[in-house]
Design a protein around this motif. Structure first.
Motif, short mmCIF file in Angstrom:
data_model
loop_
_atom_site.label_atom_id
_atom_site.label_comp_id
_atom_site.label_asym_id
_atom_site.label_seq_id
_atom_site.Cartn_x
_atom_site.Cartn_y
_atom_site.Cartn_z
N VAL A 1 0.83 -1.20 0.00
CA VAL A 1 0.00 0.00 0.00
C VAL A 1 0.87 1.25 0.00
CG1 VAL A 1 -1.65 1.35 1.35
CG2 VAL A 1 -1.99 -1.10 1.07
N GLU A 2 1.91 1.26 0.82
CA GLU A 2 2.81 2.40 0.88
C GLU A 2 3.55 2.58 -0.45
OE1 GLU A 2 4.73 5.74 1.99
OE2 GLU A 2 3.04 4.75 2.97
N LYS A 3 3.94 1.47 -1.04
CA LYS A 3 4.61 1.53 -2.35
C LYS A 3 3.69 2.13 -3.39
CE LYS A 3 6.91 -1.48 -5.72
NZ LYS A 3 7.28 -2.90 -6.03
N ALA A 4 2.43 1.71 -3.38
CA ALA A 4 1.46 2.24 -4.33
C ALA A 4 1.23 3.73 -4.10
CB ALA A 4 0.14 1.48 -4.22
N ALA A 5 1.15 4.13 -2.83
CA ALA A 5 0.95 5.55 -2.52
C ALA A 5 2.13 6.39 -2.99
CB ALA A 5 0.75 5.72 -1.01
N GLU A 6 3.34 5.89 -2.78
CA GLU A 6 4.53 6.61 -3.25
C GLU A 6 4.53 6.74 -4.76
OE1 GLU A 6 7.87 4.53 -1.71
OE2 GLU A 6 7.55 5.19 0.36
N SER A 7 4.08 5.67 -5.45
CA SER A 7 4.06 5.68 -6.90
C SER A 7 3.10 6.72 -7.44
CB SER A 7 3.68 4.29 -7.43
OG SER A 7 3.60 4.30 -8.83
N VAL A 8 1.87 6.78 -6.89
CA VAL A 8 0.91 7.75 -7.41
C VAL A 8 1.30 9.17 -7.03
CG1 VAL A 8 -0.98 6.10 -7.53
CG2 VAL A 8 -0.66 7.43 -5.45
N ARG A 9 1.93 9.35 -5.87
CA ARG A 9 2.42 10.68 -5.51
C ARG A 9 3.51 11.13 -6.47
NH1 ARG A 9 1.78 9.01 0.11
NH2 ARG A 9 3.96 8.30 0.12
N ALA A 10 4.40 10.19 -6.83
CA ALA A 10 5.48 10.53 -7.77
C ALA A 10 4.92 10.86 -9.15
CB ALA A 10 6.46 9.37 -7.87
N ASP A 11 3.91 10.11 -9.59
CA ASP A 11 3.33 10.36 -10.90
C ASP A 11 2.64 11.71 -10.97
OD1 ASP A 11 4.24 7.94 -11.73
OD2 ASP A 11 2.30 6.92 -11.67
N ALA A 12 2.14 12.19 -9.85
CA ALA A 12 1.42 13.46 -9.81
C ALA A 12 2.32 14.64 -9.48
CB ALA A 12 0.29 13.40 -8.79
N ASP A 13 3.60 14.39 -9.24
CA ASP A 13 4.52 15.48 -8.88
C ASP A 13 4.58 16.50 -10.01
OD1 ASP A 13 7.41 16.72 -8.94
OD2 ASP A 13 7.03 16.09 -6.88
N PRO A 14 4.41 17.80 -9.72
CA PRO A 14 4.37 18.80 -10.78
C PRO A 14 5.65 18.89 -11.61
CG PRO A 14 3.52 19.70 -8.73
CD PRO A 14 4.14 18.38 -8.39
N THR A 15 6.78 18.54 -11.03
CA THR A 15 8.04 18.71 -11.75
C THR A 15 8.59 17.41 -12.33
OG1 THR A 15 9.32 18.45 -9.70
CG2 THR A 15 8.69 20.69 -10.34
N SER A 16 8.19 16.27 -11.78
CA SER A 16 8.77 15.01 -12.25
C SER A 16 7.73 13.91 -12.41
CB SER A 16 9.86 14.55 -11.27
OG SER A 16 9.30 14.31 -9.98
N GLY A 17 6.47 14.29 -12.55
CA GLY A 17 5.40 13.31 -12.67
C GLY A 17 5.36 12.63 -14.03
N LYS A 18 4.32 11.83 -14.24
CA LYS A 18 4.22 11.01 -15.44
C LYS A 18 2.95 11.32 -16.21
CE LYS A 18 3.00 6.66 -15.28
NZ LYS A 18 2.97 5.21 -14.99
N ILE A 19 3.05 11.26 -17.53
CA ILE A 19 1.91 11.46 -18.43
C ILE A 19 1.78 10.22 -19.30
CG2 ILE A 19 0.96 12.86 -20.31
CD1 ILE A 19 2.87 15.13 -19.25
N ALA A 20 0.60 9.61 -19.29
CA ALA A 20 0.31 8.48 -20.18
C ALA A 20 -0.31 9.06 -21.45
CB ALA A 20 -0.63 7.50 -19.51
#
Length: 328
Positions: free
Chosen positions: A87-106
């Motif tokens: 759960v913590e790993k998943a939370a870290e992943s979605v937080r990273a993807d939403a980061d304004p400077t280093s997030g992810k776009i599909a």
């Protein structure tokens, strides 16, 4: 727990208490665990009793406020710690993807835009957003829209521009289509042609379901004929190869690099073009990286596409005959 309880009931009962159980097991003391969790000691004690009742298993051996795990409790803790870590790993992943400077776009796009258009767009966008990451998906239009609806994509470039109540789509640019013929074809000495002049030709096209196939069929219908299709493929450059091999003609967007063995003719009638647009799921909230890239794409209206490759040199066009057969 009742024998009639289903899996969903078990998850609803257990999920809120897993972190509490792990804290009590770690401290082997209810008061210290309650202090760490920021809850009253009495609330935590009752929660652990209810957890044991729901599982119908004794997890703790109690001595005052000090507790120790039973064998069943140790077995349960091993799995609980693994689940909490996931759960913590998943939370870290979605937080990273939403980061304004280093997030992810599909980001999804048509195969025909993969060699030139999309790399140029991403390069320009990353000039101001150098650490944004992209998950790139190439596919045909309908497949991308389905992935958009499934939540696998944030945005997609597609053609034709879709009209659907659950999607938002914006036109970004227009791309002219050319009639591609072998370099020894009877029309190869021309620069421009009416599509009706290819009515008797064999066509190579993309498979049904591709936007460009639908556009090809529509343009041929406007020109007064139904194309006789000999080969169907999934990628424009493969079709160019088939044309170069003398296996037919094709309506295609301009290539990134001029290909030998074919001549690409401007179609004067009907007007042969396809609209390129960006689509996203209506009401779907954007992460900061997705919002930034959406603004960037919309700012490129009318200048989304790179310059087309120059057309190969052709022989001079024949003079116009009395019936106008060679006119454009």
């Amino acid at each position: 727990m009742s024998p009639n309880s289903n899996e969903e009931d078990i998850q609803q009962v257990l999920a809120p208490r897993l972190a509490q159980f792990a804290a009590v097991a770690r401290h082997e003391h209810v008061t210290r665990a309650a202090h760490e969790l920021g809850v009253p000691q009495s609330t935590l004690s009752r929660a652990m009793v209810r957890l044991e009742q729901d599982l119908d298993v004794t997890l703790f051996a109690r001595k005052g406020r000090t507790v120790s795990l039973t064998p069943a409790g140790r077995t349960f803790l091993t799995t609980v710690e693994r689940a909490l870590a996931e759960v913590e790993k998943a939370a870290e992943s979605v937080r990273a993807d939403a980061d304004p400077t280093s997030g992810k776009i599909a980001f999804g796009f048509l195969h025909t835009m993969g060699s030139e258009t999309v790399p140029a767009l991403i390069r320009a966008f990353r000039a101001d957003h150098p650490h944004i990451r992209f998950q790139l998906v190439q596919n045909y239009g309908e497949a991308m829209l389905e992935r958009l609806r499934a939540g696998d994509l944030d945005l997609c470039l597609t053609s034709p521009v879709p009209e659907a109540p659950d999607l938002v789509a914006r036109r970004l640019d227009e791309q002219r289509l050319r009639l591609v013929v072998p370099d020894d074809h009877r029309l190869a000495v021309r620069k421009r042609v009416r599509l009706a002049e290819a009515a008797d030709e064999t066509f190579v096209t993309l498979e049904p379901g591709y936007g460009l196939r639908r556009i090809t069929d529509d343009l041929c219908a406007q020109a007064g004929f139904r194309p006789r299709v000999a080969f169907e493929g999934e990628e424009a450059e493969t079709l160019r190869g088939l044309v170069a091999a003398g296996l037919g003609v094709a309506l295609l967007p301009p290539p990134a690099v001029a290909r030998p063995g074919v001549v690409e003719l401007t179609v004067t009638a009907p007007r042969a073009a396809r609209e390129i647009g960006v689509a996203w799921l209506d009401g779907h909230p954007d992460t900061p990286p997705v919002a930034a890239f959406k603004r960037f794409l919309l700012s490129r209206r009318g200048r989304l596409l790179p310059e087309a490759a120059p057309e190969p040199a052709t022989a001079p066009e024949p003079a116009t005959g009395p019936a106008g057969a060679a006119t454009d």
